[in-house]
Design a protein around this motif. Structure first.
Motif, PDB file in Angstrom:
ATOM      1  N   HIS A   1     -16.171  75.330   7.999  1.00 24.44           N
ATOM      2  CA  HIS A   1     -16.105  76.621   9.084  1.00 24.44           C
ATOM      3  C   HIS A   1     -14.679  75.491  10.141  1.00 24.44           C
ATOM      4  CE1 HIS A   1     -19.200  79.865   8.941  1.00 24.44           C
ATOM      5  NE2 HIS A   1     -20.046  78.542   8.711  1.00 24.44           N
ATOM      6  N   SER A   2     -14.431  74.379   9.185  1.00 25.19           N
ATOM      7  CA  SER A   2     -13.529  73.819   9.701  1.00 25.19           C
ATOM      8  C   SER A   2     -12.013  74.169   9.012  1.00 25.19           C
ATOM      9  CB  SER A   2     -13.741  72.549   9.479  1.00 25.19           C
ATOM     10  OG  SER A   2     -13.146  71.866   8.312  1.00 25.19           O
ATOM     11  N   LYS A   3     -13.109  74.548   7.781  1.00 28.09           N
ATOM     12  CA  LYS A   3     -11.030  75.794   7.256  1.00 28.09           C
ATOM     13  C   LYS A   3     -10.775  77.388   7.754  1.00 28.09           C
ATOM     14  CE  LYS A   3     -11.752  73.401   2.605  1.00 28.09           C
ATOM     15  NZ  LYS A   3     -12.242  73.647   1.381  1.00 28.09           N
ATOM     16  N   ASP A   4     -11.691  77.523   8.437  1.00 35.31           N
ATOM     17  CA  ASP A   4     -12.294  78.956   8.766  1.00 35.31           C
ATOM     18  C   ASP A   4     -11.451  78.583  10.411  1.00 35.31           C
ATOM     19  OD1 ASP A   4     -13.051  80.422   6.456  1.00 35.31           O
ATOM     20  OD2 ASP A   4     -15.234  81.018   7.470  1.00 35.31           O
ATOM     21  N   ALA A   5     -11.989  77.898  10.675  1.00 34.43           N
ATOM     22  CA  ALA A   5     -10.963  77.023  11.466  1.00 34.43           C
ATOM     23  C   ALA A   5      -9.929  77.171  12.419  1.00 34.43           C
ATOM     24  CB  ALA A   5     -11.974  76.527  13.078  1.00 34.43           C
ATOM     25  N   ARG A   6      -9.520  76.302  11.493  1.00 31.89           N
ATOM     26  CA  ARG A   6      -7.975  76.047  11.110  1.00 31.89           C
ATOM     27  C   ARG A   6      -7.107  77.343  10.936  1.00 31.89           C
ATOM     28  NH1 ARG A   6      -9.699  71.376   8.197  1.00 31.89           N
ATOM     29  NH2 ARG A   6      -8.778  72.013   6.530  1.00 31.89           N
ATOM     30  N   ALA A   7      -7.391  78.296   9.459  1.00 34.39           N
ATOM     31  CA  ALA A   7      -6.883  79.755   9.597  1.00 34.39           C
ATOM     32  C   ALA A   7      -7.162  80.719  10.544  1.00 34.39           C
ATOM     33  CB  ALA A   7      -8.028  79.983   8.749  1.00 34.39           C
ATOM     34  N   GLU A   8      -7.891  79.939  11.587  1.00 36.42           N
ATOM     35  CA  GLU A   8      -7.635  81.088  13.253  1.00 36.42           C
ATOM     36  C   GLU A   8      -6.952  80.695  14.094  1.00 36.42           C
ATOM     37  OE1 GLU A   8      -9.167  83.824  13.615  1.00 36.42           O
ATOM     38  OE2 GLU A   8     -10.063  84.123  11.972  1.00 36.42           O
ATOM     39  N   GLY A   9      -5.937  79.299  13.308  1.00 40.47           N
ATOM     40  CA  GLY A   9      -5.457  78.666  14.724  1.00 40.47           C
ATOM     41  C   GLY A   9      -6.301  77.811  15.021  1.00 40.47           C
ATOM     42  N   GLU A  10      -7.055  76.994  14.934  1.00 42.97           N
ATOM     43  CA  GLU A  10      -7.912  75.890  16.003  1.00 42.97           C
ATOM     44  C   GLU A  10      -6.767  74.976  15.824  1.00 42.97           C
ATOM     45  OE1 GLU A  10      -9.328  74.370  18.280  1.00 42.97           O
ATOM     46  OE2 GLU A  10     -10.943  75.912  17.810  1.00 42.97           O
ATOM     47  N   THR A  11      -7.160  73.629  16.282  1.00 43.17           N
ATOM     48  CA  THR A  11      -5.644  72.642  16.644  1.00 43.17           C
ATOM     49  C   THR A  11      -7.573  71.624  15.940  1.00 43.17           C
ATOM     50  OG1 THR A  11      -6.405  71.777  18.019  1.00 43.17           O
ATOM     51  CG2 THR A  11      -4.845  73.677  17.719  1.00 43.17           C
ATOM     52  N   GLU A  12      -6.068  70.846  15.213  1.00 43.76           N
ATOM     53  CA  GLU A  12      -7.391  69.430  14.629  1.00 43.76           C
ATOM     54  C   GLU A  12      -7.685  68.733  15.778  1.00 43.76           C
ATOM     55  OE1 GLU A  12      -6.967  68.389  11.375  1.00 43.76           O
ATOM     56  OE2 GLU A  12      -6.583  71.042  10.542  1.00 43.76           O
ATOM     57  N   GLN A  13      -7.096  68.352  16.619  1.00 42.08           N
ATOM     58  CA  GLN A  13      -7.702  67.537  17.962  1.00 42.08           C
ATOM     59  C   GLN A  13      -8.915  68.059  18.553  1.00 42.08           C
ATOM     60  OE1 GLN A  13      -5.572  67.888  21.065  1.00 42.08           O
ATOM     61  NE2 GLN A  13      -5.394  65.379  21.468  1.00 42.08           N
ATOM     62  N   ARG A  14      -8.736  69.328  18.307  1.00 38.76           N
ATOM     63  CA  ARG A  14     -10.389  70.138  19.014  1.00 38.76           C
ATOM     64  C   ARG A  14     -11.555  70.133  17.956  1.00 38.76           C
ATOM     65  NH1 ARG A  14     -10.571  74.376  23.010  1.00 38.76           N
ATOM     66  NH2 ARG A  14     -11.255  75.737  21.145  1.00 38.76           N
ATOM     67  N   LEU A  15     -10.587  70.192  16.698  1.00 33.22           N
ATOM     68  CA  LEU A  15     -12.527  69.822  15.637  1.00 33.22           C
ATOM     69  C   LEU A  15     -12.348  68.409  15.860  1.00 33.22           C
ATOM     70  CD1 LEU A  15     -10.393  72.144  12.411  1.00 33.22           C
ATOM     71  CD2 LEU A  15     -12.566  73.069  14.353  1.00 33.22           C
ATOM     72  N   TYR A  16     -11.989  67.542  16.188  1.00 29.52           N
ATOM     73  CA  TYR A  16     -12.035  66.014  15.259  1.00 29.52           C
ATOM     74  C   TYR A  16     -12.519  65.444  16.541  1.00 29.52           C
ATOM     75  CZ  TYR A  16      -8.426  66.018  11.355  1.00 29.52           C
ATOM     76  OH  TYR A  16      -7.909  66.401  10.850  1.00 29.52           O
ATOM     77  N   GLY A  17     -12.321  66.179  17.943  1.00 29.56           N
ATOM     78  CA  GLY A  17     -12.723  65.902  19.179  1.00 29.56           C
ATOM     79  C   GLY A  17     -14.226  66.554  19.224  1.00 29.56           C
TER      80      GLY A  17
END
Length: 160
Positions: free
Chosen positions: A56-72
């Motif tokens: 889901h980190s890969k899918d989220a990034r593929a959808e345009g999610e930022t690293e900052q929001r995933l890390y936080g």
């Protein structure tokens, strides 16, 4: 880590197909894909599912999610970059995932209802239920983290 079994093969097709149908219903529910991916990530963090976190980190990034929001994400309450709707969804995700702890308190429900109508809350709950189910399958059968590829990065297969 070695997988215990290939759950795609071991679980009866009707069961796997039901889980995939649930995923399709969630994706077409009208909830924002970015919100769904945050929910999947947060539940997977709570449950300690490395395979699902990778996916889901890969899918989220593929959808345009930022690293900052995933890390936080594990500290979302202290991070300023989540909307009120996302905060409500994350709080609901935690409460439903940890249902045995507090039985989803009324005050959480009331806060979440300010952001989601009944249908949206039903769909959000289905998203939480689905990822908790997938987490349990992946953890129980030791799905190997790092092997997942997003649809856009999978090698093309030739039709025969």
């Amino acid at each position: 880590m070695e997988p215990r079994i290939d759950y795609q093969q071991a679980i009866p097709k009707d069961g796997i197909h039901a889980l995939y149908a649930l995923e399709r219903a969630i994706r077409t529910s009208g909830l924002e894909m970015s919100l769904i991916e945050l929910v999947k990530m947060r539940a997977s963090q709570i449950n300690g599912c490395a395979y699902c976190l990778d996916m889901h980190s890969k899918d989220a990034r593929a959808e345009g999610e930022t690293e900052q929001r995933l890390y936080g994400l594990s500290a979302w309450r202290e991070a300023p970059y989540y909307s009120e709707r996302e905060r409500a969804a994350l709080e609901w995700t935690e409460a439903v995932t940890l249902v045995a702890r507090d039985q989803v308190p009324d005050e959480i429900y009331e806060r979440v209802r300010k952001q989601f109508n009944e249908t949206e809350l039903g769909n959000l709950t289905l998203a939480v239920v689905a990822i908790n189910g997938w987490n349990r399958i992946a953890i129980a059968f030791r799905a190997v983290p790092g092997t997942y590829q997003t649809p856009a990065t999978r090698p093309a297969t030739s039709a025969t």
